[in-house]
Scaffold this motif. Structure first.
Motif, mmCIF file in Angstrom:
data_model
loop_
_atom_site.group_PDB
_atom_site.id
_atom_site.type_symbol
_atom_site.label_atom_id
_atom_site.label_comp_id
_atom_site.label_asym_id
_atom_site.label_seq_id
_atom_site.Cartn_x
_atom_site.Cartn_y
_atom_site.Cartn_z
ATOM 1 N N PRO A 79 43.715 -21.033 2.350
ATOM 2 C CA PRO A 79 43.993 -21.211 3.777
ATOM 3 C C PRO A 79 44.633 -22.570 4.034
ATOM 4 O O PRO A 79 44.230 -23.570 3.455
ATOM 5 C CB PRO A 79 42.603 -21.150 4.427
ATOM 6 C CG PRO A 79 41.701 -20.564 3.414
ATOM 7 C CD PRO A 79 42.294 -20.857 2.071
ATOM 8 N N ARG A 80 45.639 -22.558 4.895
ATOM 9 C CA ARG A 80 46.297 -23.825 5.197
ATOM 10 C C ARG A 80 46.916 -23.801 6.583
ATOM 11 O O ARG A 80 47.102 -22.750 7.190
ATOM 12 C CB ARG A 80 47.336 -24.167 4.144
ATOM 13 C CG ARG A 80 48.651 -23.438 4.244
ATOM 14 C CD ARG A 80 49.640 -23.991 3.218
ATOM 15 N NE ARG A 80 50.981 -23.755 3.638
ATOM 16 C CZ ARG A 80 51.911 -23.221 2.860
ATOM 17 N NH1 ARG A 80 51.629 -22.894 1.614
ATOM 18 N NH2 ARG A 80 53.128 -23.044 3.317
ATOM 19 N N CYS A 81 47.230 -24.999 7.043
ATOM 20 C CA CYS A 81 47.975 -25.185 8.283
ATOM 21 C C CYS A 81 49.246 -25.958 7.945
ATOM 22 O O CYS A 81 49.224 -26.853 7.101
ATOM 23 C CB CYS A 81 47.162 -25.973 9.307
ATOM 24 S SG CYS A 81 45.786 -25.069 10.026
ATOM 25 N N ASP A 82 50.328 -25.598 8.598
ATOM 26 C CA ASP A 82 51.614 -26.263 8.418
ATOM 27 C C ASP A 82 52.079 -26.791 9.767
ATOM 28 O O ASP A 82 52.001 -26.094 10.774
ATOM 29 C CB ASP A 82 52.685 -25.283 7.916
ATOM 30 C CG ASP A 82 52.390 -24.708 6.552
ATOM 31 O OD1 ASP A 82 51.648 -25.342 5.776
ATOM 32 O OD2 ASP A 82 52.902 -23.606 6.259
ATOM 33 N N MET A 97 42.840 -25.995 4.411
ATOM 34 C CA MET A 97 41.835 -25.936 5.468
ATOM 35 C C MET A 97 40.521 -25.343 4.970
ATOM 36 O O MET A 97 40.515 -24.397 4.191
ATOM 37 C CB MET A 97 42.358 -25.106 6.639
ATOM 38 C CG MET A 97 43.639 -25.640 7.257
ATOM 39 S SD MET A 97 43.568 -27.349 7.841
ATOM 40 C CE MET A 97 42.493 -27.162 9.247
ATOM 41 N N GLN A 98 39.423 -25.900 5.469
ATOM 42 C CA GLN A 98 38.083 -25.391 5.204
ATOM 43 C C GLN A 98 37.736 -24.345 6.266
ATOM 44 O O GLN A 98 38.355 -24.310 7.339
ATOM 45 C CB GLN A 98 37.061 -26.547 5.262
ATOM 46 C CG GLN A 98 37.296 -27.629 4.244
ATOM 47 C CD GLN A 98 37.107 -27.102 2.822
ATOM 48 O OE1 GLN A 98 36.246 -26.268 2.553
ATOM 49 N NE2 GLN A 98 37.941 -27.576 1.921
ATOM 50 N N GLY A 101 37.442 -25.414 9.883
ATOM 51 C CA GLY A 101 38.626 -25.922 10.567
ATOM 52 C C GLY A 101 38.983 -27.356 10.238
ATOM 53 O O GLY A 101 39.882 -27.921 10.859
ATOM 54 N N THR A 102 38.319 -27.962 9.269
ATOM 55 C CA THR A 102 38.678 -29.319 8.862
ATOM 56 C C THR A 102 39.646 -29.269 7.688
ATOM 57 O O THR A 102 39.627 -28.330 6.895
ATOM 58 C CB THR A 102 37.426 -30.143 8.461
ATOM 59 O OG1 THR A 102 36.774 -29.482 7.380
ATOM 60 C CG2 THR A 102 36.483 -30.301 9.632
ATOM 61 N N ALA A 103 40.464 -30.284 7.590
ATOM 62 C CA ALA A 103 41.423 -30.357 6.485
ATOM 63 C C ALA A 103 40.738 -30.939 5.259
ATOM 64 O O ALA A 103 39.986 -31.906 5.353
ATOM 65 C CB ALA A 103 42.611 -31.225 6.875
ATOM 66 N N SER A 104 40.990 -30.342 4.095
ATOM 67 C CA SER A 104 40.426 -30.870 2.856
ATOM 68 C C SER A 104 41.458 -31.646 2.050
ATOM 69 O O SER A 104 41.138 -32.215 1.015
ATOM 70 C CB SER A 104 39.839 -29.738 2.005
ATOM 71 O OG SER A 104 40.853 -28.817 1.661
ATOM 72 N N GLY A 105 42.684 -31.690 2.509
ATOM 73 C CA GLY A 105 43.764 -32.405 1.849
ATOM 74 C C GLY A 105 45.083 -31.980 2.446
ATOM 75 O O GLY A 105 45.152 -31.010 3.200
ATOM 76 N N ARG A 176 56.710 -33.745 18.464
ATOM 77 C CA ARG A 176 56.188 -32.535 19.098
ATOM 78 C C ARG A 176 56.708 -31.373 18.271
ATOM 79 O O ARG A 176 57.873 -31.345 17.883
ATOM 80 C CB ARG A 176 56.695 -32.456 20.529
ATOM 81 C CG ARG A 176 56.145 -31.330 21.320
ATOM 82 C CD ARG A 176 54.750 -31.634 21.758
ATOM 83 N NE ARG A 176 54.356 -30.600 22.721
ATOM 84 C CZ ARG A 176 53.184 -30.547 23.252
ATOM 85 N NH1 ARG A 176 52.279 -31.438 22.950
ATOM 86 N NH2 ARG A 176 52.892 -29.604 24.100
ATOM 87 N N GLY A 177 55.839 -30.419 17.970
ATOM 88 C CA GLY A 177 56.248 -29.277 17.167
ATOM 89 C C GLY A 177 55.233 -28.170 17.229
ATOM 90 O O GLY A 177 54.592 -27.966 18.270
ATOM 91 N N TYR A 178 55.056 -27.464 16.103
ATOM 92 C CA TYR A 178 54.179 -26.311 16.038
ATOM 93 C C TYR A 178 53.273 -26.408 14.820
ATOM 94 O O TYR A 178 53.709 -26.817 13.751
ATOM 95 C CB TYR A 178 55.005 -25.026 15.935
ATOM 96 C CG TYR A 178 55.905 -24.837 17.131
ATOM 97 C CD1 TYR A 178 55.438 -24.212 18.270
ATOM 98 C CD2 TYR A 178 57.209 -25.318 17.123
ATOM 99 C CE1 TYR A 178 56.248 -24.050 19.381
ATOM 100 C CE2 TYR A 178 58.030 -25.170 18.222
ATOM 101 C CZ TYR A 178 57.541 -24.529 19.348
ATOM 102 O OH TYR A 178 58.338 -24.391 20.438
ATOM 103 N N MET A 179 52.029 -26.001 14.998
ATOM 104 C CA MET A 179 51.090 -25.934 13.887
ATOM 105 C C MET A 179 50.751 -24.466 13.665
ATOM 106 O O MET A 179 50.256 -23.791 14.561
ATOM 107 C CB MET A 179 49.830 -26.742 14.171
ATOM 108 C CG MET A 179 48.947 -26.842 12.952
ATOM 109 S SD MET A 179 47.703 -28.145 13.054
ATOM 110 C CE MET A 179 46.594 -27.468 14.263
ATOM 111 N N ASP A 180 51.076 -23.987 12.459
ATOM 112 C CA ASP A 180 50.785 -22.613 12.064
ATOM 113 C C ASP A 180 49.618 -22.640 11.089
ATOM 114 O O ASP A 180 49.671 -23.349 10.084
ATOM 115 C CB ASP A 180 51.996 -21.970 11.359
ATOM 116 C CG ASP A 180 53.181 -21.789 12.286
ATOM 117 O OD1 ASP A 180 52.980 -21.760 13.512
ATOM 118 O OD2 ASP A 180 54.309 -21.665 11.780
ATOM 119 N N CYS A 181 48.565 -21.882 11.372
ATOM 120 C CA CYS A 181 47.388 -21.827 10.500
ATOM 121 C C CYS A 181 47.122 -20.383 10.113
ATOM 122 O O CYS A 181 47.252 -19.475 10.932
ATOM 123 C CB CYS A 181 46.161 -22.390 11.202
ATOM 124 S SG CYS A 181 46.307 -24.146 11.603
ATOM 125 N N GLY A 182 46.734 -20.179 8.837
ATOM 126 C CA GLY A 182 46.426 -18.837 8.376
ATOM 127 C C GLY A 182 45.587 -18.851 7.124
ATOM 128 O O GLY A 182 45.390 -19.900 6.493
#
Length: 192
Positions: A79-82, A97-98, A101-105, A176-182
């Motif tokens: 799982p990751r967010c970009d 992503m964990q 919802g926290t980032a692990s790296g 300003r942009g977009y965060m995609d998470c999946g």
């Protein structure tokens, strides 16, 4: 039907050319997203932030777009967010992503190199949904827009977001942009 005068003909040709040029503007890719298949760049190497910034003119550095192969090299699968500058652009920041919802790296491309980023201590992340990653002297904070509802697109949840990018005391800039998470990396094209 009357014939066009010699004065009206050039004006109509210029108008037609202008309309033709403007019609193609909305569909073109951003210059940093275009990949030349003949001279496709290799995958960037992973280096510490200090090495990536060595010799760089800091006030002009912006995070560069990354292809999926670079992100996979640095972060692996999962799982990751970009974060992207534009809705159709390539990521400039990718984060593992964990489940909570926290980032692990994370990883970012600076000065042609991939720079691994580590999460800040839990007490330094601030308001809910805000992600903080660092690699001395680089600091990145991503905050989803509070008033924006997440939108589901191709298995990804997209939200408008702001990314603050800092290099020590020499540079602080926001995007300003977009965060995609999946749950899995986005599937876009075979050229990524």
């Amino acid at each position: 039907m009357r014939a066009l005068s010699s004065q009206a003909r050039p004006a109509r040709l210029a108008l037609a050319a202008a309309i033709g040029l403007l019609a193609g503007c909305g569909e073109s890719a951003a210059p940093d997203d275009v990949v030349d298949p003949v001279r496709a760049p290799g995958i960037a190497r992973i280096v510490p932030a200090g090495e990536a910034l060595s010799g760089a003119h800091i006030p002009t550095i912006d995070p560069a777009t990354m292809v999926d192969a670079e992100i996979q090299k640095a972060l692996g699968a999962g799982p990751r967010c970009d974060f992207r500058y534009t809705g159709g652009g390539k990521p400039v920041l990718a984060m593992n992503m964990q489940p909570d919802g926290t980032a692990s790296g994370g990883v970012m491309k600076l000065n042609g190199n991939l720079v691994p980023l580590s999460p800040a201590p839990a007490d330094a992340t601030g308001p809910e949904g805000r992600l903080l990653l660092t690699a001395d002297p680089v600091r990145v904070v991503v905050a989803p827009a509070a008033d924006d509802e997440a939108e589901d697109r191709e298995g990804m949840r997209r939200r408008e977001a702001t990314m603050m990018f800092e290099i020590g005391q020499n540079l602080r800039v926001g995007y300003r942009g977009y965060m995609d998470c999946g749950a899995a990396p986005p599937v876009r094209s075979s050229r990524q």
